[in-house]
Design an enzyme around this catalytic site. Structure first.
Site, PDB file in Angstrom:
ATOM      1  CE  LYS A   1     -37.563 -33.858  11.786  1.00 33.84           C
ATOM      2  NZ  LYS A   1     -35.972 -33.679  13.432  1.00 33.84           N
TER       3      LYS A   1
ATOM      4  CB  CYS B   1     -36.160 -28.699  20.859  1.00 36.85           C
ATOM      5  SG  CYS B   1     -34.386 -29.068  20.064  1.00 36.85           S
TER       6      CYS B   1
ATOM      7  CG  HIS C   1     -39.210 -28.776  18.095  1.00 28.43           C
ATOM      8  ND1 HIS C   1     -38.181 -28.177  17.566  1.00 28.43           N
ATOM      9  CD2 HIS C   1     -38.337 -29.735  17.850  1.00 28.43           C
ATOM     10  CE1 HIS C   1     -37.246 -28.342  17.057  1.00 28.43           C
ATOM     11  NE2 HIS C   1     -37.229 -29.345  17.633  1.00 28.43           N
TER      12      HIS C   1
END
Ligand code: PLP
Length: 424
Positions: A242, A380, A139
């Site tokens: 998350k 990303c 990422h």
């Protein structure tokens, strides 16, 4: 994702036995709402998960009953608030099976945790010619901080390649390790492919050449039991949002000797031992890295999210998502013109794909009209998209509350989008 993960540990005593998770949808108030007149089918969990009532209530209750600044107060409420804050640190310690709670630093999330290591550890320890090894599937949060470090120190960024299925090329990774490698920074689970990296093995190889290892656990902690001692890593970063927790809170695990030897990266209240105009001295870790008033309510609600996760049972969640991933893979593979991106053997609950003739953004927009929330774009991970020669993918990502009806809704909406594009 299930037993395939390295560094996994068994459920703690008290975790519920394996069973279906159908009833858990009701724990998440937002899942009862409709979107564009349709039932909300939420499949954007890798971006952020929804919050159970227990987490929402914990944050509200904190403000109703416990709000006060921490660590500096002599009054009862301040001590109470401090206790709640530190109890959450203990919950994070237990979640990651860290050896001690001083090894847990609260941050805004994964991004800030990685930047903390970049600013404090890397800028102090790296010099020109040293190497930082990452992988193609990282990422941007696990790429850009290291590029900034390289620009400042003269260190060099090296990138371990992946194969066409999205698995890390282990031989190439090993070959890139050497006496110059000072830091290895690698995702536990890829957010764009779902690939699960064999992190314990990678740590072992990296340690053999004397490198320090940071694991980006943003996509792992909500989906499998994580044991930082079994993995053997030096740093482990994750985000609360998350993990069914609030936004704006996360944590960095760091081995105690490393954290204690690292300089502060932000100065202010709460991170000092003494201050004078001539010189100041620093508090021990973790306070040294928590300057200013932190997100206390977020920390408390993160603790509630961890309690929620454990009450459902992390191994049950892993087994459920693993089954749903297999179901979803079959459903999507049956759609003509659909290409799955990321088909490695060890995979978490992520279905990334392209469709012939439909741009991912168009697909995402059409699915949205049907109440199906997915993500479309580069996630990303622009270098990873370049590796596959595509501008982006459509991505459905699973959580504990998803079920076969959500996957069916996804597949049906994709077929309708295809019909639309074919003018049927
Ligand atoms: N690393 C990975 C693998 C991610 O998936 C994400 C977010 O999607 C991040 C890092 C950054 O997390 P955050 O934006 O919560 O800091």
């Amino acid at each position: 994702m299930s037993v395939v993960l390295q560094g996994a540990r068994a459920n703690a005593p008290g975790d519920a036995p394996a069973a279906g998770l159908a009833a858990r949808k009701a724990d998440f108030p937002i899942l009862a709402r409709s979107v564009r007149g349709r039932r909300l089918v939420y499949l954007d969990n890798a971006a952020t998960t929804q919050k159970p009532e227990a987490v929402i209530e914990a944050e509200a209750r904190y403000y109703r009953e416990s709000n006060a600044n921490i660590h500096r107060g002599v009054h009862w409420l301040s001590q109470h608030s401090t206790d709640l804050y530190e109890e959450s640190r203990e919950r994070v310690r237990a979640l990651l099976n860290a050896a001690r709670s001083e090894e847990i630093v609260f941050t805004r999330g994964t991004t800030e945790a990685i930047n903390l290591v970049a600013y404090s550890w890397a800028r102090t320890n790296l010099k020109a010619g040293d190497e930082i090894l990452i992988t193609t599937m990282e990422h941007h949060s696990n790429i850009v901080p290291w590029q900034l470090v390289c620009a400042q120190t003269g260190a060099v960024l090296r990138v371990a390649p992946i194969g066409d299925e999205g698995a890390l090329d282990l031989d190439a990774f090993d070959a890139l390790l050497g006496p110059r490698t000072r830091l290895v920074a690698v995702a536990h689970v890829s957010n764009a492919l779902g690939t699960v990296n064999p992190v314990a093995r990678l740590v072992q190889r990296a340690h053999a050449v004397g490198a320090v290892v940071l694991v980006d656990g943003a996509q792992a902690v909500a989906h499998t039991a994580v044991d930082v001692q079994a993995i053997g890593c030096d740093f482990y970063a994750f985000s609360g949002h998350k993990l069914y927790g609030p936004t704006g809170i996360g944590a960095l695990y760091g081995r105690h000797e490393l954290l204690q030897a690292m300089p502060p990266w932000q100065g202010g209240g709460d991170m000092i031992r003494t201050v004078s105009f001539e010189a100041s001295t620093w508090a021990d870790a973790p306070q040294r890295f928590e300057a200013g008033t932190p997100n206390i309510a977020g920390v408390v609600a993160l603790g509630a999210a961890i309690d929620y996760l454990r009450s459902v049972g992390i191994d049950r969640i892993a087994a459920h998502e693993h089954e749903l991933l297999a179901y979803g893979t079959r459903a999507l593979e049956a759609i003509p013109g659909l290409r799955l991106i990321g088909t490695a053997a060890g995979k978490a609950g992520i279905l990334s794909f392209t469709i012939d003739g439909i741009h991912p953004h168009d697909l995402g927009t059409i699915l949205d009209t049907e109440g199906v929330a997915i993500r479309a774009g580069h996630h990303c991970t622009m270098p990873l998209m370049k590796r596959f020669g595509i501008p982006g993918t459509a991505r459905a990502s699973l959580a504990l509350y998803n079920d076969e009806s959500d996957v069916d809704a996804l597949a049906a909406a994709i077929r309708r989008a295809q019909d639309l594009f074919e003018g049927k």
